[in-house]
Design a protein around this motif. Structure first.
Motif, short mmCIF file in Angstrom:
data_model
loop_
_atom_site.label_atom_id
_atom_site.label_comp_id
_atom_site.label_asym_id
_atom_site.label_seq_id
_atom_site.Cartn_x
_atom_site.Cartn_y
_atom_site.Cartn_z
N TYR A 1 -8.78 1.28 1.22
CA TYR A 1 -8.14 0.10 0.66
C TYR A 1 -8.95 -1.17 0.97
O TYR A 1 -9.80 -1.18 1.87
CB TYR A 1 -6.72 -0.05 1.21
CG TYR A 1 -5.70 0.79 0.48
CD1 TYR A 1 -4.90 0.25 -0.52
CD2 TYR A 1 -5.53 2.15 0.79
CE1 TYR A 1 -3.96 1.01 -1.18
CE2 TYR A 1 -4.59 2.93 0.13
CZ TYR A 1 -3.81 2.34 -0.86
OH TYR A 1 -2.90 3.11 -1.53
N THR B 1 -4.50 3.49 5.72
CA THR B 1 -4.98 2.38 4.88
C THR B 1 -6.49 2.27 4.95
O THR B 1 -7.18 2.07 3.94
CB THR B 1 -4.33 1.05 5.31
OG1 THR B 1 -2.91 1.18 5.26
CG2 THR B 1 -4.75 -0.09 4.39
N VAL C 1 0.87 -1.20 0.00
CA VAL C 1 0.00 0.00 0.00
C VAL C 1 0.90 1.24 0.00
O VAL C 1 1.14 1.85 1.04
CB VAL C 1 -0.97 0.01 1.21
CG1 VAL C 1 -2.09 -1.00 1.01
CG2 VAL C 1 -0.23 -0.31 2.51
N TYR D 1 -6.01 -5.57 3.15
CA TYR D 1 -4.92 -4.63 3.45
C TYR D 1 -5.16 -3.92 4.76
O TYR D 1 -4.22 -3.68 5.53
CB TYR D 1 -4.79 -3.60 2.33
CG TYR D 1 -4.37 -4.17 0.99
CD1 TYR D 1 -3.41 -5.18 0.90
CD2 TYR D 1 -4.93 -3.70 -0.19
CE1 TYR D 1 -3.03 -5.69 -0.32
CE2 TYR D 1 -4.54 -4.21 -1.43
CZ TYR D 1 -3.59 -5.21 -1.48
OH TYR D 1 -3.21 -5.72 -2.70
#
Length: 200
Positions: free
Chosen positions: A168, A163, A127, A172
């Motif tokens: 995401y 994140t 990421v 993740y």
């Protein structure tokens, strides 16, 4: 063969992560066991205490490569359709395996480092935008505190929140949450010292 591909990658990633870079470098350079000094960990921060800045930086690079290599191999296998398991699941599991390898290395009776550099490298490849945000926070805090543990804990939280907030995939998000919690767990003695005002 496909059914075994992801498990093999996870095992490979764990073994890569398990290579005790700091321990090997200090042992070769000074013939000392880095675990006998400072925090007793094998990561770059403790290597700096024992062997200085140069060896600490080399350790950090090695610890990052331990995660970058298996994650990049996984990406290549995904892009080439050799690995057909879901991308987010595959990358998340391989990244976490590398971190666990560093933190609990099989080569040193499952006693390793705190996983900050290895975690950063793993998520840099998984990421990248949350990683960049986390890097800014980590290095930005250096202007306000020299205590590495504070910056490391803040980085763990930042990685998870960025994140999650950037939307995401849930794999993740869960992986970043796990990494964050693991950073806090590995820094639990530091947190106690921080609470007592004894952390340096």
């Amino acid at each position: 063969m496909e059914v075994f591909m992801l498990p093999l990658l996870i095992i490979f990633s764990y073994l890569m992560g398990s290579i005790p870079s700091g321990y090997i470098l200090v042992k070769k350079k000074l013939n000392k066991d880095v675990r006998d000094y400072g925090s007793g960990n094998i990561g770059a921060t403790n290597v700096k205490r024992v062997a200085g800045e140069k060896l600490s930086k080399i350790t950090a690079i090695c610890d990052m490569l331990k995660a970058i290599i298996p994650v990049l191999i996984t990406r290549i296998l995904l892009w080439s359709n050799v690995l057909t398991t879901g991308e987010s699941l595959s990358l998340s599991l391989v990244a976490i395996a590398a971190i666990l390898g560093h933190n609990y290395t099989i080569f040193l009776k499952f006693k390793g480092g705190k996983g900050v550099a290895t975690s950063a490298a793993a998520f840099m490849c998984v990421v990248p935008i949350p990683f960049l945000i986390t890097a800014v926070v980590f290095f930005g805090l250096k202007l306000f505190t020299k205590i590495v543990s504070i910056r490391s804990l803040a980085a763990g939280v930042t990685l998870f929140l960025s994140t999650y907030l950037l939307g995401y995939d849930k794999n993740y998000v869960l992986a970043s949450l796990f990494a964050c919690l693991l950073v806090f767990w590995r820094h639990r003695s530091n947190i106690v010292r921080l609470a007592k005002g004894e952390e340096k």
